[in-house]
Design an enzyme around this catalytic site. Structure first.
Site, PDB file in Angstrom:
ATOM      1  N   ASP A  36       0.825  -1.206   0.000  1.00  0.00           N
ATOM      2  CA  ASP A  36       0.000   0.000   0.000  1.00  0.00           C
ATOM      3  C   ASP A  36       0.859   1.256   0.000  1.00  0.00           C
ATOM      4  OD1 ASP A  36      -2.299  -1.452   0.138  1.00  0.00           O
ATOM      5  OD2 ASP A  36      -2.754  -0.987   2.226  1.00  0.00           O
ATOM      6  N   LYS A  58      -4.026   2.479  -2.595  1.00  0.00           N
ATOM      7  CA  LYS A  58      -4.926   2.486  -1.437  1.00  0.00           C
ATOM      8  C   LYS A  58      -4.731   3.712  -0.556  1.00  0.00           C
ATOM      9  CE  LYS A  58      -7.480  -0.328  -0.942  1.00  0.00           C
ATOM     10  NZ  LYS A  58      -8.836  -0.384  -1.558  1.00  0.00           N
ATOM     11  N   MET A 171      -9.459   8.809   9.047  1.00  0.00           N
ATOM     12  CA  MET A 171     -10.114   9.190   7.783  1.00  0.00           C
ATOM     13  C   MET A 171     -11.189  10.251   8.020  1.00  0.00           C
ATOM     14  SD  MET A 171     -10.337   5.357   6.129  1.00  0.00           S
ATOM     15  CE  MET A 171     -10.910   4.631   7.683  1.00  0.00           C
TER      16      MET A 171
END
Length: 252
Positions: A36, A58, A171
């Site tokens: 990633d 990602k 996030m």
């Protein structure tokens, strides 16, 4: 068909030396590594010189393969190699879609080994000397995603802000203003907030404020990369936060 083994490895929160010994050993013996953007490319220096390294991205806003494409690539890799490592940032089972990959592979008869990773949800606060729980201050903590798969603010945050628990939000940078508005409605405008950008890495930046001030601090700092948001009275134990408050009291 003969498949090789796939090892799903958590790379840790960012710094290469925070990977586990077991994870490092898996990297060293891998024939193929799918990695990633969040896993820290420095770890790839420990791979065998003839290992095939495949970047799958990602990271929000950056080029990456879609999850079905990654799943298919994992199967193809297991057909070509004895040992494949799927290297994912943090811990693969904490907002990492690791269990989705595990399920997909096992349904196809592929053996999968699992290596936990040091999760940013707990480790980054520790590196800043901030406990997520502390007697007489916080009895628990919530780990939340700021944005759901439908790009909406998680409803769980609306529940969490009503508690006295520490909130750890991943996030959530794009929804920081919305999160702060929820807290203000609960009378928590002065609650301490910490944003950790590029946690544990050499370019790490820490931003401290309150629910009232952190959005302006965020905008002035020009934070554009991934970050983790920690909200709660325990943030007030950060050495720099305490120093800033002491200076403000002197000024008053």
């Amino acid at each position: 068909m003969a498949y090789g083994t796939i090892t799903l490895v958590g790379a840790g929160p960012g710094a290469a030396d925070l990977i586990t010994v077991r994870g490092l050993r898996a990297i060293q013996r891998a024939n193929i590594i799918l990695y990633d953007a969040l896993s820290g490319e420095e770890l790839l220096q420990y791979a065998s010189h003839d290992a095939e390294l495949i970047y799958v991205g990602k990271r929000c806003g950056k080029h990456s393969l879609k999850q079905p494409d990654i799943n298919a690539l994992l199967v193809q890799s297991a057909l070509r190699a004895e040992h494949v490592v799927r290297l994912k940032g943090g811990d693969p089972f904490v907002f990492g879609r690791g269990h989705e990959e595990l399920t997909y592979l096992r349904e196809r008869g592929i053996h999968v080994d699992l290596v936990p990773g040091v999760s940013s949800t707990t480790s980054l606060a520790l590196l800043q000397q901030v406990p997520l729980t502390r007697r007489h201050i916080s009895e628990s903590f919530w780990v939340l995603t700021g944005t759901t798969k439908h790009h909406q603010l998680s409803q769980d945050i609306g529940t969490a802000v009503k508690t006295n628990a520490t909130l750890v939000i991943l996030m959530g940078m794009r929804r920081l203003k919305d999160i702060c508005e929820l807290l203000k409605r609960e009378g928590k405008s002065t609650t301490p907030v910490m944003i950790i950008e590029n946690g544990s890495r050499p370019d790490e930046r820490i931003h401290l404020g309150t629910v009232d001030s952190i959005t302006d601090i965020h905008n002035e700092a020009g934070i554009s990369g991934p970050g983790i948001i920690i909200i709660g009275e325990v943030v007030g134990l950060h050495p720099e936060y305490a120093r800033q408050r002491a200076l403000q009291n002197i000024a008053i």
